[in-house]
Design a protein around this motif. Sequence first.
Motif, PDB file in Angstrom:
ATOM      1  N   ASP A 111      37.056 -16.795-110.453  1.00 15.64           N
ATOM      2  CA  ASP A 111      37.433 -17.571-109.271  1.00 15.64           C
ATOM      3  C   ASP A 111      37.296 -16.734-108.002  1.00 15.64           C
ATOM      4  O   ASP A 111      36.784 -17.206-106.981  1.00 15.64           O
ATOM      5  CB  ASP A 111      38.875 -18.078-109.435  1.00 15.64           C
ATOM      6  N   ALA A 112      37.732 -15.478-108.080  1.00 20.27           N
ATOM      7  CA  ALA A 112      37.636 -14.607-106.902  1.00 20.27           C
ATOM      8  C   ALA A 112      36.180 -14.357-106.525  1.00 20.27           C
ATOM      9  O   ALA A 112      35.816 -14.367-105.343  1.00 20.27           O
ATOM     10  CB  ALA A 112      38.351 -13.284-107.196  1.00 20.27           C
ATOM     11  N   ALA A 113      35.332 -14.151-107.538  1.00 18.73           N
ATOM     12  CA  ALA A 113      33.908 -13.895-107.264  1.00 18.73           C
ATOM     13  C   ALA A 113      33.247 -15.135-106.662  1.00 18.73           C
ATOM     14  O   ALA A 113      32.432 -15.033-105.741  1.00 18.73           O
ATOM     15  CB  ALA A 113      33.197 -13.488-108.554  1.00 18.73           C
ATOM     16  N   LEU A 114      33.629 -16.302-107.183  1.00 18.76           N
ATOM     17  CA  LEU A 114      33.054 -17.543-106.643  1.00 18.76           C
ATOM     18  C   LEU A 114      33.519 -17.761-105.215  1.00 18.76           C
ATOM     19  O   LEU A 114      32.749 -18.196-104.351  1.00 18.76           O
ATOM     20  CB  LEU A 114      33.432 -18.739-107.525  1.00 18.76           C
ATOM     21  N   ALA A 115      34.780 -17.435-104.962  1.00 17.34           N
ATOM     22  CA  ALA A 115      35.307 -17.605-103.598  1.00 17.34           C
ATOM     23  C   ALA A 115      34.593 -16.646-102.641  1.00 17.34           C
ATOM     24  O   ALA A 115      34.199 -17.034-101.534  1.00 17.34           O
ATOM     25  CB  ALA A 115      36.816 -17.339-103.605  1.00 17.34           C
ATOM     26  N   LEU A 116      34.399 -15.415-103.072  1.00 24.30           N
ATOM     27  CA  LEU A 116      33.765 -14.399-102.234  1.00 24.30           C
ATOM     28  C   LEU A 116      32.338 -14.793-101.864  1.00 24.30           C
ATOM     29  O   LEU A 116      31.853 -14.463-100.779  1.00 24.30           O
ATOM     30  CB  LEU A 116      33.754 -13.069-102.996  1.00 24.30           C
ATOM     31  N   THR A 117      31.663 -15.483-102.752  1.00 27.63           N
ATOM     32  CA  THR A 117      30.262 -15.846-102.501  1.00 27.63           C
ATOM     33  C   THR A 117      30.106 -17.310-102.071  1.00 27.63           C
ATOM     34  O   THR A 117      28.978 -17.807-101.990  1.00 27.63           O
ATOM     35  CB  THR A 117      29.430 -15.598-103.786  1.00 27.63           C
ATOM     36  N   GLY A 118      31.209 -17.965-101.811  1.00 28.16           N
ATOM     37  CA  GLY A 118      31.154 -19.344-101.309  1.00 28.16           C
ATOM     38  C   GLY A 118      30.675 -20.342-102.342  1.00 28.16           C
ATOM     39  O   GLY A 118      30.015 -21.333-101.995  1.00 28.16           O
ATOM     40  N   LEU A 119      31.012 -20.103-103.605  1.00 22.94           N
ATOM     41  CA  LEU A 119      30.488 -20.968-104.668  1.00 22.94           C
ATOM     42  C   LEU A 119      31.554 -21.786-105.389  1.00 22.94           C
ATOM     43  O   LEU A 119      31.259 -22.435-106.379  1.00 22.94           O
ATOM     44  CB  LEU A 119      29.766 -20.102-105.720  1.00 22.94           C
ATOM     45  N   ARG A 120      32.787 -21.707-104.890  1.00 27.15           N
ATOM     46  CA  ARG A 120      33.883 -22.344-105.626  1.00 27.15           C
ATOM     47  C   ARG A 120      33.595 -23.802-105.971  1.00 27.15           C
ATOM     48  O   ARG A 120      33.787 -24.226-107.094  1.00 27.15           O
ATOM     49  CB  ARG A 120      35.153 -22.259-104.792  1.00 27.15           C
ATOM     50  N   GLU A 121      33.089 -24.526-104.988  1.00 27.50           N
ATOM     51  CA  GLU A 121      32.894 -25.964-105.232  1.00 27.50           C
ATOM     52  C   GLU A 121      31.666 -26.252-106.104  1.00 27.50           C
ATOM     53  O   GLU A 121      31.418 -27.398-106.469  1.00 27.50           O
ATOM     54  CB  GLU A 121      32.789 -26.726-103.908  1.00 27.50           C
ATOM     55  N   PHE A 122      30.896 -25.196-106.413  1.00 18.52           N
ATOM     56  CA  PHE A 122      29.711 -25.383-107.256  1.00 18.52           C
ATOM     57  C   PHE A 122      29.930 -24.826-108.661  1.00 18.52           C
ATOM     58  O   PHE A 122      28.978 -24.654-109.417  1.00 18.52           O
ATOM     59  CB  PHE A 122      28.500 -24.694-106.615  1.00 18.52           C
ATOM     60  N   ALA A 123      31.172 -24.530-108.997  1.00 17.27           N
ATOM     61  CA  ALA A 123      31.477 -23.848-110.256  1.00 17.27           C
ATOM     62  C   ALA A 123      30.884 -24.561-111.474  1.00 17.27           C
ATOM     63  O   ALA A 123      30.438 -23.915-112.417  1.00 17.27           O
ATOM     64  CB  ALA A 123      32.986 -23.707-110.417  1.00 17.27           C
ATOM     65  N   LEU A 124      30.881 -25.883-111.462  1.00 16.28           N
ATOM     66  CA  LEU A 124      30.465 -26.616-112.655  1.00 16.28           C
ATOM     67  C   LEU A 124      29.034 -27.141-112.578  1.00 16.28           C
ATOM     68  O   LEU A 124      28.620 -27.980-113.378  1.00 16.28           O
ATOM     69  CB  LEU A 124      31.439 -27.776-112.902  1.00 16.28           C
ATOM     70  N   VAL A 125      28.297 -26.621-111.619  1.00 16.41           N
ATOM     71  CA  VAL A 125      26.925 -27.079-111.406  1.00 16.41           C
ATOM     72  C   VAL A 125      25.967 -26.164-112.182  1.00 16.41           C
ATOM     73  O   VAL A 125      26.244 -24.992-112.373  1.00 16.41           O
ATOM     74  CB  VAL A 125      26.655 -27.038-109.876  1.00 16.41           C
ATOM     75  N   TYR A 126      24.849 -26.731-112.644  1.00 23.73           N
ATOM     76  CA  TYR A 126      23.848 -25.923-113.337  1.00 23.73           C
ATOM     77  C   TYR A 126      22.879 -25.301-112.323  1.00 23.73           C
ATOM     78  O   TYR A 126      22.639 -25.889-111.259  1.00 23.73           O
ATOM     79  CB  TYR A 126      23.061 -26.785-114.327  1.00 23.73           C
ATOM     80  N   PRO A 127      22.287 -24.152-112.654  1.00 23.74           N
ATOM     81  CA  PRO A 127      21.401 -23.473-111.702  1.00 23.74           C
ATOM     82  C   PRO A 127      20.291 -24.353-111.151  1.00 23.74           C
ATOM     83  O   PRO A 127      19.916 -24.227-109.991  1.00 23.74           O
ATOM     84  CB  PRO A 127      20.828 -22.314-112.518  1.00 23.74           C
ATOM     85  N   LYS A 128      19.733 -25.252-111.985  1.00 23.77           N
ATOM     86  CA  LYS A 128      18.606 -26.060-111.504  1.00 23.77           C
ATOM     87  C   LYS A 128      19.018 -26.992-110.348  1.00 23.77           C
ATOM     88  O   LYS A 128      18.166 -27.480-109.617  1.00 23.77           O
ATOM     89  CB  LYS A 128      17.997 -26.878-112.641  1.00 23.77           C
ATOM     90  N   GLN A 129      20.314 -27.198-110.224  1.00 27.17           N
ATOM     91  CA  GLN A 129      20.792 -28.082-109.155  1.00 27.17           C
ATOM     92  C   GLN A 129      21.026 -27.319-107.847  1.00 27.17           C
ATOM     93  O   GLN A 129      21.456 -27.910-106.871  1.00 27.17           O
ATOM     94  CB  GLN A 129      22.091 -28.761-109.592  1.00 27.17           C
ATOM     95  N   LEU A 130      20.755 -26.018-107.858  1.00 24.84           N
ATOM     96  CA  LEU A 130      21.040 -25.192-106.682  1.00 24.84           C
ATOM     97  C   LEU A 130      19.755 -24.759-105.987  1.00 24.84           C
ATOM     98  O   LEU A 130      18.713 -24.617-106.618  1.00 24.84           O
ATOM     99  CB  LEU A 130      21.801 -23.930-107.114  1.00 24.84           C
ATOM    100  N   SER A 131      19.872 -24.485-104.699  1.00 24.44           N
ATOM    101  CA  SER A 131      18.740 -23.922-103.952  1.00 24.44           C
ATOM    102  C   SER A 131      18.585 -22.446-104.326  1.00 24.44           C
ATOM    103  O   SER A 131      19.481 -21.856-104.949  1.00 24.44           O
ATOM    104  CB  SER A 131      19.013 -24.047-102.461  1.00 24.44           C
ATOM    105  N   GLY A 132      17.470 -21.849-103.897  1.00 21.83           N
ATOM    106  CA  GLY A 132      17.230 -20.434-104.187  1.00 21.83           C
ATOM    107  C   GLY A 132      18.348 -19.546-103.661  1.00 21.83           C
ATOM    108  O   GLY A 132      18.810 -18.631-104.344  1.00 21.83           O
ATOM    109  N   GLY A 133      18.782 -19.840-102.442  1.00 21.64           N
ATOM    110  CA  GLY A 133      19.841 -19.031-101.836  1.00 21.64           C
ATOM    111  C   GLY A 133      21.135 -19.114-102.623  1.00 21.64           C
ATOM    112  O   GLY A 133      21.815 -18.108-102.871  1.00 21.64           O
ATOM    113  N   MET A 134      21.457 -20.320-103.065  1.00 29.59           N
ATOM    114  CA  MET A 134      22.689 -20.504-103.834  1.00 29.59           C
ATOM    115  C   MET A 134      22.572 -19.830-105.194  1.00 29.59           C
ATOM    116  O   MET A 134      23.540 -19.273-105.714  1.00 29.59           O
ATOM    117  CB  MET A 134      22.993 -21.998-104.005  1.00 29.59           C
ATOM    118  N   ARG A 135      21.375 -19.867-105.760  1.00 36.56           N
ATOM    119  CA  ARG A 135      21.188 -19.191-107.053  1.00 36.56           C
ATOM    120  C   ARG A 135      21.403 -17.687-106.897  1.00 36.56           C
ATOM    121  O   ARG A 135      22.012 -17.054-107.752  1.00 36.56           O
ATOM    122  CB  ARG A 135      19.772 -19.440-107.583  1.00 36.56           C
ATOM    123  N   GLN A 136      20.926 -17.141-105.787  1.00 34.12           N
ATOM    124  CA  GLN A 136      21.124 -15.705-105.620  1.00 34.12           C
ATOM    125  C   GLN A 136      22.593 -15.394-105.342  1.00 34.12           C
ATOM    126  O   GLN A 136      23.079 -14.321-105.701  1.00 34.12           O
ATOM    127  CB  GLN A 136      20.223 -15.154-104.510  1.00 34.12           C
TER     128      GLN A 136
END
Lengths: 257, 264
Positions: A111-136
């Motif tokens: 949770d802390a790592a997701l919060a630090l990288t701004g990904l909390r709301e994408f926690a349950l999303v699969y990589p293919k649903q993300l942009s390149g930036g979000m994947r990185q």
Amino acid sequence: MDLRLSGIAHRYGDLTAIERVDLTVGSGETVVLIGPSGCGKSTLLGIAGGLLAPGAGRVETAGAAPAGCLNPLTYVFQDFALLPWRTVEGNVALALEHHPLTASERAERVDAALALTGLREFALVYPKQLSGGMRQRVGLARAVVVRPAILLLDEPLSALDAQTRELLMADLLAIWERERTTALYVTHNLAEAARLGDRVVVMSRRPGRIKDTLAIDLPRGARERPEHAAAMADLQARLWRLIEDEARVAEREVADG
Amino acid sequence: MAESAPRPVAFRGGGFQPSPRRWAPWLAFAAILGLWQAASAAGMLPSLFMPSPVEIGRALGSLAASGDLGRHLGASLYRIGLGWTLGAAAGLAVGLAMGLWSMARAVGIPVVSALFPIPKIALLPLFILWFGIGEPSKVATIALGTFFPTVVSAFGAVDNVPRNLIRMAQSFGLPVAEIVRKVVLPGALPGVLSGFRISASIALILVVAAEMIGAEFGVGAYILLTGNLMQIDRLLAGVVVLSLLGLAIGAILGRVEAWLLRWR
């Protein structure tokens, strides 16, 4: 934690990729490694992280790892290296699953790592649903979740568009400032090198050797400000002068096969 | 370019983009059956050699009503189920081993390359000599026929797992067993499932061929019997059953694939 590379050499068959490289990255320092294509930057990073066995030389770390560090030398990959069958949360948790943590400790870290990288709301999303930036960002979250002592970043922004690169550079700087992580960062991009490095190490064309080192004394978080524009432009021009001839010869070598 | 009146730029980027036409296959089936029925009704197709769709439907109905359909289908399904399970399980184990271990690969590739091209039905007489005319020889033929394609697909699937994912797992210090379980096997799953589709089709072909040699029950045996008796409507009813069986197996595997690979 310091990272020390001494007398590193590596060959791929008859091809000498790296020859006698000595490099120390001090604790909390960010060293950016630049050089022409095929000069062995990524090879050196692989050796630094223990993913490639050097033909000669030694890799050592010195100093204490930060509290809670589970993987002192941690990679961030150019192509993100995410497991497509795992969600964002699952990808980040992968780095923890073989460590003896309780479920709540694991969840807290993720949770802390997701919060630090701004990904909390994408926690349950699969990589293919993300942009390149979000994947990185997921790649970054997976790296920070183990609280690394040393980050090894292999062209982490090269697959991204310019705007996303800017955003992620700012995020990287914020993470480094906060975590005080030592970092060895490989890139082709001179602007990125000038923005992120405390030192920029320029490698020669193959066989890769250290050609020169530039220390950058501008404050790292403020280099994009207008008052530093001239100094930054000058820095990039110096880097380009150091690398230009090598890059031209390396390009012909690549074209000649 | 000389000054002239503006001309619209013609659109030329169309086509080469397949789009779904849900009604088209149904219409095509209906058209084929309709033409076939019309040709039969007009006497263009002799009923003895090429019965009409209605006659085949009737034969299928009586086959179901008599309980023979269940008996024949049950026998075929048992042979396919057992043979495919044995062949696919063994093939999966060998293929994964070849993908994971250099020694298994070094030994396995030449052996599989040498044995894969043999038409497995050619070995049925040998299996009959070894196992007798009963079930084991038929099941062994199907198992052997599905073993090799499963080996090849599982080996290829493991081999095609992106190496950067394995390096990533290594970089985080995952033990080898965890890398296999969490990276290699899930990464190989799409290729393994594609292999299962192929081996299931092969199992269907082999069961029919095997049942044509010394079987009392089974769709293949039924087709051979009705052919010998010149009951072409019943023979074609058997063929329809095989077609439906193939479709059903494909649909089940498709569902399984869609569920297991829902992340795609």
